[in-house]
Write an enzyme that holds these catalytic residues in place. Structure first.
Site, PDB file in Angstrom:
ATOM      1  N   GLY A  43       0.839  -1.192   0.000  1.00 19.74           N
ATOM      2  CA  GLY A  43       0.000   0.000   0.000  1.00 19.74           C
ATOM      3  C   GLY A  43       0.876   1.245   0.000  1.00 19.74           C
ATOM      4  N   GLY A  46       3.952   0.731   2.364  1.00 17.97           N
ATOM      5  CA  GLY A  46       4.855  -0.338   1.924  1.00 17.97           C
ATOM      6  C   GLY A  46       5.523  -0.016   0.600  1.00 17.97           C
ATOM      7  N   SER A 285     -17.132   9.451   0.297  1.00 13.77           N
ATOM      8  CA  SER A 285     -16.061  10.314   0.799  1.00 13.77           C
ATOM      9  C   SER A 285     -16.546  11.427   1.725  1.00 13.77           C
ATOM     10  CB  SER A 285     -15.344  10.963  -0.381  1.00 13.77           C
ATOM     11  OG  SER A 285     -14.531  12.001   0.090  1.00 13.77           O
ATOM     12  N   ARG A 338     -14.854  12.922  12.342  1.00 16.74           N
ATOM     13  CA  ARG A 338     -15.636  11.732  12.044  1.00 16.74           C
ATOM     14  C   ARG A 338     -16.298  11.108  13.267  1.00 16.74           C
ATOM     15  NH1 ARG A 338     -11.345   9.152   7.704  1.00 16.74           N
ATOM     16  NH2 ARG A 338     -11.884  10.608   6.049  1.00 16.74           N
ATOM     17  N   HIS A 409     -14.161   1.887   9.494  1.00 12.40           N
ATOM     18  CA  HIS A 409     -13.408   2.380   8.355  1.00 12.40           C
ATOM     19  C   HIS A 409     -11.901   2.259   8.533  1.00 12.40           C
ATOM     20  CE1 HIS A 409     -12.348   4.785   4.973  1.00 12.40           C
ATOM     21  NE2 HIS A 409     -11.852   5.761   5.691  1.00 12.40           N
ATOM     22  N   ARG A 443      -8.779   9.640  13.809  1.00 13.59           N
ATOM     23  CA  ARG A 443      -7.995  10.171  12.700  1.00 13.59           C
ATOM     24  C   ARG A 443      -8.817  11.199  11.934  1.00 13.59           C
ATOM     25  NH1 ARG A 443      -7.830   9.246   7.530  1.00 13.59           N
ATOM     26  NH2 ARG A 443      -9.027   7.315   7.527  1.00 13.59           N
ATOM     27  N   LEU A 449      -3.568   8.977   4.203  1.00  8.08           N
ATOM     28  CA  LEU A 449      -2.670   8.968   3.048  1.00  8.08           C
ATOM     29  C   LEU A 449      -1.386   9.701   3.418  1.00  8.08           C
ATOM     30  CD1 LEU A 449      -5.217   9.743   0.197  1.00  8.08           C
ATOM     31  CD2 LEU A 449      -4.543   7.563   1.152  1.00  8.08           C
TER      32      LEU A 449
END
Lengths: 646, 250, 208
Positions: A43, A46, A285, A338, A409, A443, A449
């Site tokens: 990902g 990695g 999203s 969130r 999630h 988060r 990302l």
């Protein structure tokens, strides 16, 4: 209790990373060639780490469960990536990104790590642009930004609704370049089964070839785990089908501590569950909350009629709608973080105002935005998301509001790592979602990302050298050492055991049952009795699994049922640890909400005096209670406050 | 709904395969196509039979893992979606559905409906990147790019590498896939530096791997789940011809 | 492939232009005059070889491509796909093959006779030429031949319809503004060429 050393560098916050880099040990180019690094996972973390190691001259072996590194689940991230560029000139800075992230995480993350994350965020954007990642641009040719939850500035860079895809393809292209060059060797369709520890250091892994079933041994001087999160313990989540926690769980059982396992992110905007055959949930999203307004009917009778299908949402007049986020949090409105948005949705639905056939959904409405901006603007911004929604739900979101509900999630918890991203097993590093580090108890959107790429491109390439610098005299490891034999034997025995049970229930049946326990008792809102009950129920389910699961076929073939069984067996242990962690943490913070600990108006109530620590769980043996170690969190540079989005 | 499925079963690459009939009952029209296959597989496992192997992962149309040639079309009858986004409401009760793997020489069958698409990775390794290392790059806004070009690059970069273009093409050509990557970099200033080498190397690798030639049938565009345009193929042709014409002999 | 194709298209235009002269002048003078010019002009003679080469190249490349394309899918689908957008593009090798057979017969009928056989001469005010026109007219009095000719030309039309725009695509000449126009032009061109060629035997058969 073990004294956990986070190895935070000395000095003022803004200089820690610079100081670290200035004084760390390095490996010279000719020695790099003699050192092997294993990276598990392809990902963002990695792939970027492996590519960077390869560029530096190390010998890299990368392992992925997919047929191609490009399929790792980072690909599915939609909204964007944060960076403190301050291009829109709206008051952003490294400090503000750091502050928002710490606050968003409800003061349960390490200051130094988060500051470093904010610091390198800008390099990530530069790097990705140079790779040819097609970020959205303004007409003047410069990069465009949008806003995300938990921030009052626009700092999110995006590539339509496919930011994760584009960033992963960027990292994948860098990885491909290194594979071509020969510095990186890629092993596709391999699943890690065991970590090999020699004289206390991580020296290799055991993997299963998912096509032939062959069990392979691979050695290296250091091992990097970038295997993502374990949200699939809930069965239904937005994670991909193959995303799993087994690699993390295996290293935990080999001695790596597990940090904050109960910190799970429940994302507020997912497509609601619609049937028991359902295999996964789909995220819509967070960027939709830029323009969409969330509401439920103000009156229960309206909600009831909607559930029965007697009323349509468009028939509810404005004064009979409750825009509950705007009502409760006027400062942030629909863009609260969130955890706050998810809990608020649950609160409304539990109180009887939910919509959809199940009553477990709220509306996300674009009517105002379409009126204000025009349909074409909304289409340009969210077209692919609207299309995705329509395909799944068979309703047109341009005409009728979307139905959304929270779903699992992301897992903030993960392998405990120090400032260098090294676990408690020397030579074993963890990056990206697989580690516990930067997000605390919650988060912020567009930060996953950022963290994955930060770890892979800009942190590990430095810190791993600090470890490898004294390994230059260590020759390559043979894989016929007894430690490899043992690890392989353990892996094989487990597989044979699973295949031999030949019970009556499928793996998925057990997984679904575990998922329900987790969602109902260790989900969005938790309480003591529930958690205790969950622990017993999981233990019982685990026993039943090992007696009655049916895994068809044999090891030496493509056997997806066996793959799932191996993963579910681990989930049945990991789930218990999550419940234990949630039980011990007698406070509410971020995504961890304990009903016993809330303010009068239902907000999370932290207990900073007793719980300003990272729980780092230590494995003590089969069926033995794990041991809790605590890494105290020290806030030197910011004031710890009650989170307030009002 | 009740359905008859005719599914390609093949134990492994070396063995012969055939279409096998399966009946599935009581499938919800709200279920996705892959969830329908999950239901079948769960039953097969219970009955002690070998479940049908197929590639899948994200189940939201972005990872590119799922494939399946459904009733003669890659990713099934709907336009602009992957198999995992296909829902059973698209089929009629009692319908017979034929499910086959992607067919192309460079995509050998691994088992049942799973094929090996590593050929795509090899093509990317031949040049689908900008040869820069981590660090030492200019500020992101130091490279202004016209919005139109950035959008074109994004249109091309949307490719998920699923291989539907190859599966759909009567020639099993990979031109849409390869051109999407070539085109993304051809319109961006970052990619222009290596544009000539890139297009030649990637095309050479594609040919070497045994993909067919493009005869401009445009089936790829019609079946691409991301609706990538064949104009990218034209751009690649242009890039390729000009690279061949001007590149020096080494 | 595309260049050879486009080159052959240009040849078709010239060929059609000359053939149509038959219809405009029942005495066949114009046509015979043009045919004479084509047969005697040294530049055209030279060009003949280029043309011949173009045909061979187009055919060889077409066959090679097709063989490669068949090899690229050794195991066929059981349920055939129907997703092709450009319908005639599926049958280029088939239409091409039939046109090729037609070409051979066509060659035997006209080119070989004109070049190596004996054709009666005819004298006009402008001079004496081989009466190639009469050969054409006589052949087209045979209904079966007309039918064969018409079918072959129709297939050529289908071949052209795809080939015309396809050549531009292969050469990378694709543009959001011009490509739709090229596609339209290709179709119109194919229809005109087809109609033009078909008109000759039909008119001859029914009215000469």
């Amino acid at each position: 209790m073990v004294k956990l050393d986070a190895k935070i560098p000395q000095g003022p916050l803004a200089e820690k990373w610079t100081n670290y880099k200035a004084h760390q040990n390095l490996v010279n180019p000719s020695n790099k060639r003699r050192l092997d690094i294993i990276v598990v996972g392809t990902g963002l973390a990695g792939a970027s780490a492996a590519a960077s190691f390869g560029e530096m001259g190390f010998n890299v072996k990368v392992f992925g469960i997919h047929d191609s590194p490009r399929r790792a689940h980072s690909i599915a991230a939609q909204g964007g990536i944060n960076a403190a560029k301050n291009y829109p000139n709206d008051g952003d800075s490294v400090y503000r990104l750091f502050y928002d992230t710490i606050k968003g995480g409800d003061y349960r993350a390490r200051e130094a790590n988060v500051y470093r994350l904010a610091e390198v965020s800008n390099n990530i954007i530069d790097q990705c642009v140079a790779q040819g990642v097609p970020f959205a641009r303004e007409y003047g040719g410069l990069l465009d930004n949008r806003s995300f939850g938990g921030a009052q500035v626009s700092r999110t860079f995006y590539a339509r609704g496919q930011t994760g895809q584009q960033l992963l393809l960027g990292a994948y292209s860098a990885l491909s370049k290194e594979i071509k060059k020969g510095s990186v060797k890629m092993f596709t369709r391999r699943e890690m089964l065991e970590l090999v520890v020699i004289e206390g250091r991580a020296r290799g892994i055991i993997v299963r070839d998912l096509i032939t079933g062959k069990i392979e041994r691979h050695s290296a001087h250091a091992v990097v785990l970038a295997t993502g999160g374990y949200g699939n313990v809930f069965f239904l989540s937005t994670n991909a089908m193959a995303s799993n926690g087994s690699a993390a769980w295996k290293v935990y059982k080999k001695g790596a501590f597990f940090g904050n396992p109960s910190f799970t992110q429940i994302h507020p905007t997912c497509i609601p569950v619609h049937g028991d055959y359902q295999s996964k949930l789909t995220l819509m999203s967070e960027s939709l909350r830029n323009d969409g307004r969330i509401w439920v009917p103000k009156h229960k009778e309206d909600a009831e009629k909607i559930r029965k299908g007697e009323l349509k949402p468009t028939q509810i007049p404005e004064d009979r709608r409750d825009y509950y986020l705007e009502r409760r949090y006027p400062a942030f409105g629909n863009l609260v973080p969130r955890d706050v948005a998810s809990r608020a949705a649950k609160e409304r639905c539990d109180a009887g105002y939910g919509i959809g056939s199940t009553g477990l959904a709220v509306y996300l409405d674009f009517e105002d935005a379409i009126k204000r901006l025009g349909k074409h603007v909304i289409e340009a911004r969210y077209g692919n998301l609207f299309q995705m929604y329509e395909k799944i739900v068979d309703e047109n979101p341009y005409e009728t509001p979307m139905m959304i509900y929270p779903a699992v999630h992301y897992t903030m918890g993960g392998i405990w790592v120090d400032y260098e991203l090294q676990t408690t097993i020397p030579g074993l590093f963890a990056a990206g979602e697989a580690n516990f580090s930067d997000h605390g108890a919650n988060r912020l959107g567009a930060s996953a990302l950022m963290q994955g790429l930060s770890d892979g491109y800009f942190v590990l390439p430095y810190t791993i050298q600090n470890y490898l610098a004294d390994q230059i005299r260590v020759p390559r490891f043979e894989t016929n050492l007894p430690e490899f034999e043992e690890a392989e034997k353990a892996a094989k025995e487990r597989i044979e055991k699973l295949l031999a049970i030949n019970g009556t229930e499928t793996v998925d049946t057990f997984h679904r049952r575990l998922g329900l326990i987790m969602w109902d008792l260790v989900g969005m809102s938790r309480k003591k009795e529930d958690l205790e009950k969950a622990i017993t129920m999981i233990q019982e389910l685990r026993k039943e699994f090992w007696k009655n699961v049916k895994v068809p076929g044999k090891n030496e073939m493509v056997n997806p049922e066996l793959e799932k069984a191996i993963r579910v067996a681990d989930y049945l242990e990991l789930g218990e640890l999550m419940a234990r962690d949630a039980l011990v943490r007698e406070e509410s913070c971020g995504g961890h909400f304990r009903e016993e600990y809330q303010t009068e108006d239902g907000e999370a109530l932290r207990d900073d005096k007793n719980f300003t620590y990272v729980s780092a769980w230590e494995y003590t043996g089969e069926d033995k209670e794990p041991k809790l170690n605590k890494e105290p969190l020290v806030f030197e540079f910011i004031e710890v406050k009650q989170r307030n989005y009002k | 709904m009740d359905l008859t499925l005719k599914i390609w079963r093949q134990a492994s690459a070396g063995e012969k395969g055939k279409l096998v009939d399966y009946q599935v009952q009581n499938i919800s029209s709200e279920a996705s196509f892959l969830e329908m296959l999950d239901v079948l597989n769960e039953r097969l496992v219970r009955e002690g039979e070998d479940p049908v192997a197929f590639d899948h992962d994200c189940r939201e149309g972005i990872c590119g893992a799922c494939s399946l040639y459904i009733n003669g079309r890659p990713h099934g009858p709907d336009k602009g979606i992957t198999t995992c986004q296909l829902h059973m409401r698209r089929f009629k009760d009692g319908e017979t559905i034929v499910i086959e793997p992607w067919r192309a020489k460079p995509f050998p069958v691994i088992k049942d409906l799973m094929v090996d698409r590593s050929a795509f990775d090899e093509i990317i390794q031949a040049g689908g990147y900008v040869s820069i290392n981590t660090g030492g790059v200019p500020d992101a806004n130091a490279i202004p790019i016209p919005k139109r070009d950035a959008d074109t690059a994004m249109d091309a970069a949307a490719c998920i590498g699923c291989g539907a273009c190859v599966a759909a093409c009567k020639n099993a050509s990979a031109m849409l896939f390869v051109s999407a990557k070539v085109s993304q970099f051809a319109v961006l200033p970052q990619g222009k530096i290596e544009a000539r080498e890139r297009v030649q190397n990637m095309v050479a690798k594609m040919d070497e791997l045994g993909f067919g030639n493009c005869t401009n049938t445009y089936a790829c565009e019609a079946e691409c789940p991301k609706e990538i345009s064949v104009s990218h193929i034209a751009r690649m042709n242009r890039e390729y011809l000009s690279a061949k014409l001007v590149s020096q002999i080494e | 492939m595309s260049l050879a194709g486009l080159f052959l298209i240009s040849f078709l235009v010239v060929h059609l232009g000359i053939n149509l002269l038959i219809l405009f002048d029942k005495s066949l003078e114009l046509f015979n005059q043009a045919a004479h010019f084509m047969a005697t002009n040294p530049l055209i003679q030279l060009f003949q070889y280029v043309l011949f080469f173009g045909f061979i190249l187009h055919i060889i490349l077409g066959v090679v491509l097709q063989l490669q394309n068949w090899a690229a899918r050794p195991v066929r689908y059981q349920k055939k796909g129907y997703s092709e957008q450009s319908y005639f593009s599926k049958f280029m090798i088939h239409t091409g093959a039939i046109v090729f057979i037609f070409l051979i017969i066509h060659f035997a009928n006209f080119f070989v006779k004109a070049k190596f056989g004996h054709i009666d001469s005819i004298t006009y005010d402008s001079g004496t030429y081989e009466n190639l026109g009469l050969l054409v007219v006589e052949l087209f009095r045979d209904g079966a031949y007309v039918i064969f000719y018409v079918i072959a030309i129709l297939l050529l039309g289908f071949h052209l319809d795809h080939g015309f725009q396809s050549a531009f695509q292969s050469l990378g000449l694709n543009h959001s503004r011009y490509t739709p126009f090229i596609k339209g032009l290709g179709t119109v061109f194919s229809i005109l060429v087809t109609l033009g060629f078909i008109a000759i035997p039909l008119v001859i058969y029914f009215s000469f």
